[in-house]
Every structure is written in C-alpha cells, then in structure tokens.
Design a protein around this motif. Structure first.
Motif, short mmCIF file in Angstrom:
data_model
loop_
_atom_site.label_atom_id
_atom_site.label_comp_id
_atom_site.label_asym_id
_atom_site.label_seq_id
_atom_site.Cartn_x
_atom_site.Cartn_y
_atom_site.Cartn_z
N HIS A 10 -47.93 80.84 43.39
CA HIS A 10 -47.89 81.97 44.29
C HIS A 10 -46.47 82.34 44.71
O HIS A 10 -46.26 83.35 45.34
N SER A 11 -45.47 81.48 44.45
CA SER A 11 -44.11 81.76 44.84
C SER A 11 -43.21 81.51 43.64
O SER A 11 -43.46 80.62 42.83
N SER A 12 -42.17 82.28 43.58
CA SER A 12 -41.22 82.08 42.49
C SER A 12 -40.41 80.83 42.78
O SER A 12 -40.27 80.43 43.94
N PRO A 13 -39.86 80.21 41.76
CA PRO A 13 -39.03 79.01 41.98
C PRO A 13 -37.86 79.29 42.89
O PRO A 13 -37.47 78.43 43.68
N LEU A 14 -37.32 80.48 42.81
CA LEU A 14 -36.19 80.82 43.67
C LEU A 14 -36.59 80.80 45.13
O LEU A 14 -35.87 80.28 46.00
N MET A 15 -37.79 81.38 45.41
CA MET A 15 -38.27 81.38 46.78
C MET A 15 -38.54 79.95 47.28
O MET A 15 -38.22 79.61 48.43
N ILE A 19 -44.59 73.47 49.92
CA ILE A 19 -43.68 74.56 49.54
C ILE A 19 -43.78 74.82 48.04
O ILE A 19 -43.90 75.97 47.59
N TRP A 20 -43.75 73.74 47.29
CA TRP A 20 -43.75 73.88 45.83
C TRP A 20 -45.16 73.89 45.25
O TRP A 20 -45.31 73.99 44.02
N LEU A 21 -46.16 73.79 46.13
CA LEU A 21 -47.57 73.80 45.73
C LEU A 21 -47.84 72.76 44.65
O LEU A 21 -48.43 73.03 43.60
N VAL A 22 -47.40 71.58 44.96
CA VAL A 22 -47.60 70.45 44.04
C VAL A 22 -48.74 69.60 44.58
O VAL A 22 -48.80 69.30 45.77
#
Lengths: 307, 177
Positions: free
Chosen positions: B6-11, B165-168
């Motif tokens: 849902h989020s780009s790696p940069l975000m 944050i990283w949806l891991v």
C-alpha cells in the motif's frame, strides 16, 4: 528476464559499492577533531535546546513537587525528630558551655599555681559540711591520690583552707571561714602581721592588729607564710571593715575572703615536698587534727605566733 | 521480497526516517528526565538491522545512508562510519538471514544485541585503526555491552513499529514462502 535480473543485481551491487566507497572515504578522511557545526545542525540544536531546557525545568519542578508535597507525609516525623534533636543539642550546648567555663576556671587555677613550688592536685568540691562550729568542704580526692593532711588548699582567687581529714578517696577541708582555722597573714600595703580566723559564713576577722596600723577598706591581705602550712603570698582577702576598739591596744578588722565560697567548685591542693625531719611532726599534727581540731588549731596558732 | 503493497518504498523509508528522528528526540529528552543522561539508544541501528532482515531492494544502501545522515543531525558522530558498518551488516545478513528466525521478542532481542555488539566491535576496530589508538576499541566495546542491552530490550517494540510501516508479517519468511 535474465538481463533484467542481472541489471537488478548489478544495480544492487553498484549501490553497495558506491555507498561503501563514499562512506569509507569520508570516514577515513575525517578526523576526530570536531569541526564547526553545519547550519542544519545548528538549526536543529537551537530548536531542540528550548525543548531540553523545558524538559529540565519540568524535571526540576516535578522533583520539587515530590519533595514539597508528596514527602510532606514524612515531614511531621522529621519535625518531631528535629525538635528532639534541637532539645538534645541545646542540652549538649549547655553542657559544653559549662565545660568551657570549667575549663577556663581550671586553666586559671593551674596557672595560678605555677608560681608555687608544690605538687598540685586538682579536685572537685563535692560537699559542704557547714555548722555553727565548722565550715568544711569535701573534695573528691584523698590519700589514694596523694593528698596528705595539713596541705594548703587554694583556688585562682585565693586561699581556701587546708586539708583537715583525709580519707582514702575524699578529703575534708577546713576553710578559712571556720573559726577553728587560723591563718598567719600580712597586709600587703602596710606589711602588718596578724592572725586571720573564721568569723561567719562570709567573713573572717583579723586579730592582733595594733591600733597604730592605719588599715583602710580594700587593703589586700595575703598569707604570711609562717608555720609551714600555707605558702607565702597567697591572696586571702580584703579588708572590709576596720574598727578601733574603745579600749585596748588592738583593732578589729573584718576581712572578706578572696574566695567566693558560694561558687566554689574546684580547688587545688598544694602538697608540700616532704622533708625527712618533718615526717614525724606532720604525722603528729595530723593525728592531733583528727582527734581534736580545736586544740590542734590553737596549738597551730601558738606555734605560728611563736614564729 | 518487499511487501509494501500500500506504500511505496520511498514513503516507507521516509516514515522510517521520521520514526528514527522521533525516537532520537524522544530519548534525548526523556532519558534525562528519568536521570538516564548517558544512556544512548540507537534506534537507527535497530532500523538498519530490521531493514537488513526484511528489505532487500537495490537501493537499500542509499536508504542506510539517508538514515545515518538524519541520525548524524542529532548526534556528534558522523554518518560515514554508521553507513559503512550498516552496509557491511546488510551484506552479511543477506547471507545469514535465512538461518535466523525472528519469531518472538526474545529472538529479536538476542539477535539485535548480538548485531549491536558486532556493530560496536567493527566501529571500535575501524576507529582505532584510523586514529592509531586502541582506546577507542575499548570504548566501543563497553558501549556495545552496556547501552546495547537497552537498545536490544526496546528492539521488539521498534520491530513492531517498523513492521507496520513496511507491512511485513511477523515472520517475513512465512510470507516469502
């Protein structure tokens, strides 16, 4: 796909290599010497500073709050403890002041005795035996401490008396207020010789003073040193009243003792160095004093008068 | 490998940087409040360790560099040493992470503490070699042994935040499989 994977791996490797070289080169070239902060760092620190200051203030105020309010539970106990401590310290302070005064008195006492070549024994007055006939002090030293009978007793103020009855650990002192005690004295100003004897609880009187001697109030009376009992020159008292008898060849002199017996606490016993030919006489004198004080003092007076 | 659906790696990296900055500020202000004035919690190191386990994209070294740059703003230490060691840690962990299972708080604490200590060892060696003085080695080792405990103790919480944050997932290898 294979080329793409290779490209990804290549990019990945390149990233690692570049960052490693960059960081390594910067790390190697930089030294431990602190350089001036950059603008951004200055900005951050200046921004964080008030926050940290505020935090420190909060921390300080928090602990002040804890100290002032939450710890008030213990304040009552502490207050009680401190009150008790104050009382204890006041008592201790009073004791120390008393000791200080006592120390001063003893110092002056010992300093006074320096000019007298006698063995000096310091002692505390522990009791009084005052009757119409006797004015006796009791001190807390006796024969075990080296006190012998018929030793002069003095203070820094002047003459007290002599050791009358000596016990192993206590001694009775016949004061100069005692009517049975007679002291050979001399008026310092006129060098008039006389006999001083006890008269009342506060005064002594001088006997055998010729009418021709012009004594005045305030004349200092000192021991004459006759009779080997009292050392010469010890302050004994001052002339309080001088009266001429209507008849006779003498005058009545009232003397106020130099020593304030009401406030007497410590005394010094002067032990005379024993001479070989005096030992027997001293023993006899002691025996006589113990058996009959009046006779002893009369004999003593007679002896002194002869001298 | 990356699971930020849902989020780009940069975000995600920006969020990580912000989290690191926040905790750097938080510990800088909060620890003195409880009279822990000399305790340093290196959230950036934990973030790099986390990234070395879970994120394997090509520009990860640049992400490490970014984290260290921001971290250097709040500390006296520069960014270069941390970046260098962070990259080495990432390279090593890319080979070893298959053998390590971060399934529970205890394993996270142990792993973080071990890697923190290794980090301090490397920092001590490099700094001592650069300055020709081995007192730095001892200082770094002491820091790793003591402050590393505090950081390791907080690492499960930080891992939890970074995972969100990283949806891991809790075990990244479960998702991978």
């Amino acid at each position: 796909m294979k080329i793409g994977l290779d490209q990804t791996t290549k990019n990945k490797a390149m990233s690692y290599i570049l960052v490693t070289i960059l960081s390594f080169s910067v790390f190697i070239t930089s030294s431990e010497k602190m350089e001036g902060p950059s603008f951004i760092k200055k900005l951050i620190v200046e921004s964080i500073g008030p926050l940290q200051g505020g935090t420190a203030t909060i921390k300080r105020q928090f602990w002040e709050f804890v100290d002032n309010y939450l710890n008030i539970v213990d304040t009552r106990k502490e207050n009680e403890f401190l009150r008790y401590k104050i009382s204890e310290l006041s008592q201790e302070n009073f004791s120390l002041k008393s000791l200080s005064k006592e120390n001063d008195r003893l110092k002056s006492l010992l300093a006074f005795g320096d000019q007298i070549k006698y063995q000096k024994i310091l002692s505390q007055v522990i009791g009084w035996n005052s009757t119409a006939e006797f004015k006796v002090l009791r001190i807390d030293k006796g024969s075990n401490q080296g006190i012998v009978p018929r030793s002069a007793v003095i203070t820094s103020e002047g003459l007290v008396g002599y050791t009358y009855v000596v016990y192993p650990n206590y001694t009775d002192i016949l004061t100069i207020l005692d009517p049975n005690n007679r002291v050979d004295v001399v008026v310092e100003r006129t060098r008039t010789h006389a006999i001083l004897e006890g008269f009342s609880d506060q005064f002594c009187r001088m006997k055998f003073v010729p009418r021709t001697e012009a004594l005045v109030v305030g004349d200092l009376v000192i021991s004459a040193g006759f009779g080997k009992l009292y050392p010469k020159g010890i302050k004994t008292g001052t002339v309080e009243v001088a009266e001429h008898d209507s008849v006779g060849i003498t005058q009545k002199i009232k003397v106020r003792p130099a020593v304030d017996f009401e406030k007497l606490e410590e005394v010094v016993i002067l032990i005379r160095p024993a001479l070989p030919d005096e030992s027997t006489a001293a023993a006899n004198a002691s025996a006589n004093a113990n058996s009959n004080s009046s006779a002893s003092t009369i004999n003593n007076m007679t002896e002194k008068t002869k001298l | 490998m990356m699971n930020s659906r849902h989020s780009s790696p940069l975000m995600c990296m920006m969020k990580t940087v912000l989290i690191c900055v926040f905790f750097d500020l938080f510990f800088m202000i909060f620890f003195p409040l409880i009279s822990l004035k000399w305790v340093a919690v290196s959230v950036t190191q934990v973030a790099i360790i986390f990234l070395s386990f879970t994120v394997g994209f090509a520009w990860l070294p640049w992400g490490i560099l970014t984290l260290q740059l921001f971290h250097s703003l709040f500390s006296l230490e520069g960014w270069a040493l941390g970046t260098l060691i962070g990259v080495i840690i990432c390279v090593v962990m890319s080979r070893l992470k298959a053998m390590i299972q971060l399934t529970g708080p205890l394993s996270i604490i142990m792993t973080t503490y071990f890697l923190q200590f290794a980090w301090c060892l490397m920092a001590g060696i490099l700094t001592s070699l650069r300055n020709h003085d081995w007192k730095f080695f001892q200082l770094f080792v002491n820091q790793g042994l003591t402050y590393g405990l505090v950081t390791a103790a907080l690492s499960p919480l930080l891992f939890f935040i970074f995972r969100n944050i990283w949806l891991v997932p809790t075990n990244p290898f479960d998702h991978e499989s």
